[in-house]
Design a protein around this motif. Structure first.
Motif, PDB file in Angstrom:
ATOM      1  N   ILE A   1      21.060  64.600 102.432  1.00 10.48           N
ATOM      2  CA  ILE A   1      20.495  63.474 101.059  1.00 10.48           C
ATOM      3  C   ILE A   1      20.853  64.555 100.348  1.00 10.48           C
ATOM      4  O   ILE A   1      20.609  66.061 100.354  1.00 10.48           O
ATOM      5  N   VAL A   2      20.985  64.215  99.036  1.00  9.27           N
ATOM      6  CA  VAL A   2      21.473  65.407  98.039  1.00  9.27           C
ATOM      7  C   VAL A   2      20.423  65.513  96.619  1.00  9.27           C
ATOM      8  O   VAL A   2      20.395  63.721  95.889  1.00  9.27           O
ATOM      9  N   ARG A   3      19.795  65.867  96.253  1.00 14.04           N
ATOM     10  CA  ARG A   3      19.255  65.852  95.093  1.00 14.04           C
ATOM     11  C   ARG A   3      19.927  66.308  93.363  1.00 14.04           C
ATOM     12  O   ARG A   3      21.110  66.990  93.995  1.00 14.04           O
ATOM     13  N   THR A   4      20.167  64.909  93.018  1.00 16.95           N
ATOM     14  CA  THR A   4      21.615  65.558  91.651  1.00 16.95           C
ATOM     15  C   THR A   4      20.702  65.945  90.649  1.00 16.95           C
ATOM     16  O   THR A   4      21.253  66.424  89.054  1.00 16.95           O
ATOM     17  N   GLU A   5      19.457  66.522  90.093  1.00 23.39           N
ATOM     18  CA  GLU A   5      18.793  66.755  89.185  1.00 23.39           C
ATOM     19  C   GLU A   5      19.734  68.365  88.933  1.00 23.39           C
ATOM     20  O   GLU A   5      19.615  68.798  88.061  1.00 23.39           O
ATOM     21  N   ARG A   6      20.656  69.246  90.152  1.00 20.36           N
ATOM     22  CA  ARG A   6      20.329  69.933  90.185  1.00 20.36           C
ATOM     23  C   ARG A   6      22.361  70.437  90.224  1.00 20.36           C
ATOM     24  O   ARG A   6      22.807  72.054  90.213  1.00 20.36           O
ATOM     25  N   VAL A   7      22.637  69.060  90.268  1.00 18.69           N
ATOM     26  CA  VAL A   7      24.304  69.048  90.259  1.00 18.69           C
ATOM     27  C   VAL A   7      25.077  69.436  89.187  1.00 18.69           C
ATOM     28  O   VAL A   7      24.622  68.958  88.249  1.00 18.69           O
ATOM     29  N   VAL A   8      26.026  70.240  89.099  1.00 15.86           N
ATOM     30  CA  VAL A   8      27.125  70.451  87.802  1.00 15.86           C
ATOM     31  C   VAL A   8      28.380  69.521  88.219  1.00 15.86           C
ATOM     32  O   VAL A   8      27.999  69.067  86.770  1.00 15.86           O
ATOM     33  N   TYR A   9      29.230  68.935  89.206  1.00 13.28           N
ATOM     34  CA  TYR A   9      30.332  68.316  89.642  1.00 13.28           C
ATOM     35  C   TYR A   9      30.116  67.775  90.648  1.00 13.28           C
ATOM     36  O   TYR A   9      29.501  68.797  91.816  1.00 13.28           O
ATOM     37  N   VAL A  10      30.901  66.972  90.872  1.00 14.60           N
ATOM     38  CA  VAL A  10      31.343  66.168  91.984  1.00 14.60           C
ATOM     39  C   VAL A  10      33.094  66.571  91.832  1.00 14.60           C
ATOM     40  O   VAL A  10      33.539  65.492  91.543  1.00 14.60           O
ATOM     41  N   GLU A  11      33.350  66.079  93.552  1.00 15.33           N
ATOM     42  CA  GLU A  11      34.572  65.928  93.390  1.00 15.33           C
ATOM     43  C   GLU A  11      34.897  65.395  94.727  1.00 15.33           C
ATOM     44  O   GLU A  11      34.518  65.523  95.500  1.00 15.33           O
ATOM     45  N   LEU A  12      35.811  64.471  94.312  1.00 16.03           N
ATOM     46  CA  LEU A  12      35.971  63.056  95.349  1.00 16.03           C
ATOM     47  C   LEU A  12      37.344  63.420  95.418  1.00 16.03           C
ATOM     48  O   LEU A  12      38.169  62.821  94.582  1.00 16.03           O
TER      49      LEU A  12
END
Length: 74
Positions: free
Chosen positions: A50-61
């Protein structure tokens, strides 16, 4: 396929290897980021994240296609 999350104020990344369609995972992550909600993922071994998205800066798929290894079939 690997999904890599980068977080604010930390040099570490979270990398989760998931099975499935890249577009499906991209839509789930985009929805979670847009609504500032959690995204739930299950890796290839059955562990759930479970990843909280409030502190996510980038996502690489990563790519959903399998890469060939070795010299055969070039």
């Amino acid at each position: 396929m690997d999904i890599k999350f980068g977080f604010a104020d930390t040099p570490r990344e979270l990398v989760i290897r998931v099975a499935g369609d890249q577009d499906e995972h991209l839509q789930r992550v985009n929805d979670a980021l847009a609504n500032n909600t959690n995204v739930e993922l299950e890796d290839e071994k059955g562990k759930k994240f479970i990843v909280r998205t409030e502190r996510v800066v980038y996502v690489e798929l990563g790519s959903s296609s399998q890469h060939q290894v070795g010299f055969a079939g070039v």
